[in-house]
Design a protein around this motif. Structure first.
Motif, PDB file in Angstrom:
ATOM      1  N   TRP A 117      23.710  60.696 -29.064  1.00  0.00           N
ATOM      2  CA  TRP A 117      24.456  60.034 -27.989  1.00  0.00           C
ATOM      3  C   TRP A 117      23.660  59.995 -26.694  1.00  0.00           C
ATOM      4  CZ3 TRP A 117      26.531  61.037 -23.185  1.00  0.00           C
ATOM      5  CH2 TRP A 117      27.570  60.191 -22.746  1.00  0.00           C
ATOM      6  N   THR A 118      23.058  61.132 -26.311  1.00  0.00           N
ATOM      7  CA  THR A 118      22.319  61.165 -25.046  1.00  0.00           C
ATOM      8  C   THR A 118      21.019  60.376 -25.145  1.00  0.00           C
ATOM      9  OG1 THR A 118      21.427  63.331 -25.691  1.00  0.00           O
ATOM     10  CG2 THR A 118      23.305  63.328 -24.188  1.00  0.00           C
ATOM     11  N   CYS A 119      20.299  60.504 -26.250  1.00  0.00           N
ATOM     12  CA  CYS A 119      19.056  59.744 -26.397  1.00  0.00           C
ATOM     13  C   CYS A 119      19.320  58.236 -26.350  1.00  0.00           C
ATOM     14  CB  CYS A 119      18.361  60.101 -27.712  1.00  0.00           C
ATOM     15  SG  CYS A 119      17.518  61.703 -27.707  1.00  0.00           S
ATOM     16  N   SER A 120      20.436  57.807 -26.939  1.00  0.00           N
ATOM     17  CA  SER A 120      20.746  56.375 -26.950  1.00  0.00           C
ATOM     18  C   SER A 120      21.040  55.854 -25.554  1.00  0.00           C
ATOM     19  CB  SER A 120      21.937  56.097 -27.874  1.00  0.00           C
ATOM     20  OG  SER A 120      23.141  56.646 -27.344  1.00  0.00           O
ATOM     21  N   ARG A 121      21.278  56.755 -24.605  1.00  0.00           N
ATOM     22  CA  ARG A 121      21.531  56.381 -23.214  1.00  0.00           C
ATOM     23  C   ARG A 121      20.337  56.683 -22.314  1.00  0.00           C
ATOM     24  NH1 ARG A 121      25.819  56.888 -26.023  1.00  0.00           N
ATOM     25  NH2 ARG A 121      27.790  55.858 -25.464  1.00  0.00           N
ATOM     26  N   GLY A 122      19.192  56.928 -22.909  1.00  0.00           N
ATOM     27  CA  GLY A 122      17.979  57.171 -22.141  1.00  0.00           C
ATOM     28  C   GLY A 122      17.868  58.556 -21.555  1.00  0.00           C
ATOM     29  N   LEU A 123      18.735  59.468 -21.980  1.00  0.00           N
ATOM     30  CA  LEU A 123      18.726  60.846 -21.463  1.00  0.00           C
ATOM     31  C   LEU A 123      18.063  61.769 -22.486  1.00  0.00           C
ATOM     32  CD1 LEU A 123      22.348  60.887 -20.012  1.00  0.00           C
ATOM     33  CD2 LEU A 123      20.207  60.742 -18.706  1.00  0.00           C
ATOM     34  N   HIS A 124      16.799  61.504 -22.752  1.00  0.00           N
ATOM     35  CA  HIS A 124      16.106  62.227 -23.813  1.00  0.00           C
ATOM     36  C   HIS A 124      15.920  63.710 -23.497  1.00  0.00           C
ATOM     37  CE1 HIS A 124      14.961  57.962 -24.281  1.00  0.00           C
ATOM     38  NE2 HIS A 124      15.121  58.230 -25.551  1.00  0.00           N
ATOM     39  N   ARG A 152      12.127  57.549 -22.375  1.00  0.00           N
ATOM     40  CA  ARG A 152      12.795  56.465 -21.640  1.00  0.00           C
ATOM     41  C   ARG A 152      11.786  55.616 -20.884  1.00  0.00           C
ATOM     42  NH1 ARG A 152      13.624  52.889 -18.953  1.00  0.00           N
ATOM     43  NH2 ARG A 152      15.345  52.345 -17.559  1.00  0.00           N
ATOM     44  N   CYS A 156      18.762  65.715 -25.078  1.00  0.00           N
ATOM     45  CA  CYS A 156      18.990  65.428 -26.499  1.00  0.00           C
ATOM     46  C   CYS A 156      19.979  66.408 -27.128  1.00  0.00           C
ATOM     47  CB  CYS A 156      17.659  65.484 -27.251  1.00  0.00           C
ATOM     48  SG  CYS A 156      17.811  65.293 -29.044  1.00  0.00           S
ATOM     49  N   ASN A 184      13.001  62.148 -18.701  1.00  0.00           N
ATOM     50  CA  ASN A 184      13.364  61.588 -20.006  1.00  0.00           C
ATOM     51  C   ASN A 184      12.150  60.805 -20.514  1.00  0.00           C
ATOM     52  OD1 ASN A 184      16.236  62.414 -19.774  1.00  0.00           O
ATOM     53  ND2 ASN A 184      16.235  60.933 -18.098  1.00  0.00           N
TER      54      ASN A 184
END
Length: 393
Positions: free
Chosen positions: A94-101, A341, A104, A338
């Motif tokens: 969920w977080t990676c898909s929002r650019g918040l790697h 990102r 993770c 990130n």
């Protein structure tokens, strides 16, 4: 293989350790060709000692050649040249898909309430063996490593691991307009690169530091400079250069290594001497940072401006001038970079043979891995004009 290991506060040692191996079917093993020494590594050197174990392999700025891949890896092959981001992100949560790697959810360290695991960065962030080594195990091999072309030197690309995306995010978060003024606190590697990125975008950039060679280096790229030891008040100096208003945005690229609070410095050393069972909860819940750079940033930014924190802070209850922050209507943005990102945004600048950010001349010291212990000490004490160090295993 040989690797740089933490053996105690201010004690690094190059040791023989077991070679990494494929543990999960999506892993790869990378032969490290260049690996950086980061200012954040100095936090392990002393302040974060309670979260370290003797023998921990450190380092989080590596690149190299893929030597082995797991059976489920499809997009990476043996022989590929890659840069490995410092934070370990799966790319699909969920977080990676929002650019918040850096947050993770697959590699978060919920035991400590911290974000994504990091290579070579203490039990707070997963105790994952790091990249100041001859070989490195890399999870999520189809997503995490950044493939780079053959041809240009490692120096062109190695900073994609940390320095470039961290500085890039800091400039993005500062959100300074092209006709504005950006103040960068600290001219270490991250502050230096942030200034280069800002100036590449046409932003007026002022850089503060106290080390003459660092100030000379950013001045040579076109930045205005302020010698911290030559002014009585940084914020007043900034206001004098900006029509009395202050900088539109400030990047704090210093963090807990800031000078200016001898009490906090003694506290950090004292905590490091406590048994880990006592020191760990104290560091997680107490304030112990040296906040001189942050407080100066909050003072120097104009009303309605933004402060972007790149320097790492570790105290959980440090005092903040909330009345001043609220009254000035400030915005604060912060966090670990990130990395994935930003890598696609940065890559065109690295593929440009004009090298607009000067990455190929960014390194000041290139050393064999065997000299890492001495390099840590010199970097910590800002000796030998040491600004950016890379090791060649």
């Amino acid at each position: 293989m040989k690797a740089v290991t933490w053996q105690g506060p201010r004690t690094m040692s190059v040791e023989e350790v077991p070679d990494p191996r494929i543990q999960d079917p999506t892993d790869a093993v990378v032969e490290v060709t260049t690996t950086g020494l980061c200012g954040s590594d100095l936090h392990l050197y002393e302040p974060l000692a309670p979260f370290m174990t003797p023998g921990d392999v450190v380092g989080h700025e590596p690149m190299g050649i893929v030597r082995e891949v797991g059976p489920d890896v499809r997009d990476l092959a043996v022989g590929d040249r890659v840069v490995v981001p410092f934070n370990i992100s799966c790319g699909s949560c969920w977080t990676c898909s929002r650019g918040l790697h850096s947050q993770c959810e697959t590699t978060q360290n919920r035991e400590h309430g911290t974000g994504a695991s990091l290579f070579g960065y203490s039990s707070l962030y997963g105790a994952v063996p790091g990249g100041q080594a001859e070989l490195l195990r890399v999870p999520f091999a189809d997503f995490l490593p950044v493939k780079v072309p053959e041809g240009p030197s490692d120096d062109r690309f190695v900073f994609l691991s940390d320095v470039l995306p961290t500085a890039w995010q800091g400039v993005e978060y500062a959100d300074c307009s092209a006709d504005g003024t950006l103040l960068v606190m600290g001219a270490g590697p991250i502050g230096d690169m942030a200034a280069r990125i800002a100036m590449h975008r046409g932003i007026r950039t002022i850089v503060v530091d106290r080390v003459p060679e660092r100030l000379a280096r950013v001045a040579a790229r076109g930045a205005e400079t302020i010698d911290l030891d030559a002014v009585d008040d940084v914020a007043e100096e900034v206001r004098s250069r900006t029509g009395g208003r202050g900088a539109d945005a400030v990047i704090d690229a210093v963090g807990m290594e800031a000078h200016g609070n001898p009490v906090a410095e003694k506290a950090i050393k004292a905590v490091g001497l406590l048994p880990d069972a006592v020191a760990k909860p104290l560091m997680l819940k107490a304030g112990f940072d040296r906040l001189a750079a942050l407080h100066a940033s909050l003072d120097a930014v104009r009303r309605g401006g933004t402060v972007s924190l790149l320097g790492v802070y570790g105290g959980a209850a440090d005092p903040m001038p909330l009345m001043q922050m609220f009254d000035k209507q400030l915005q604060l943005r912060m966090g670990q970079a990130n990395v994935r990102r930003w890598t696609d945004d940065i890559m065109p600048l690295l593929l440009d043979d004009a090298d607009p950010l000067g990455t190929e001349q960014f390194v000041t010291h290139r050393l064999p891995l065997a000299q890492a212990p001495e390099a840590y000490a010199k970097f910590r004490d800002k000796q030998d004009e040491m600004i950016k160090v890379v090791f060649t295993p």
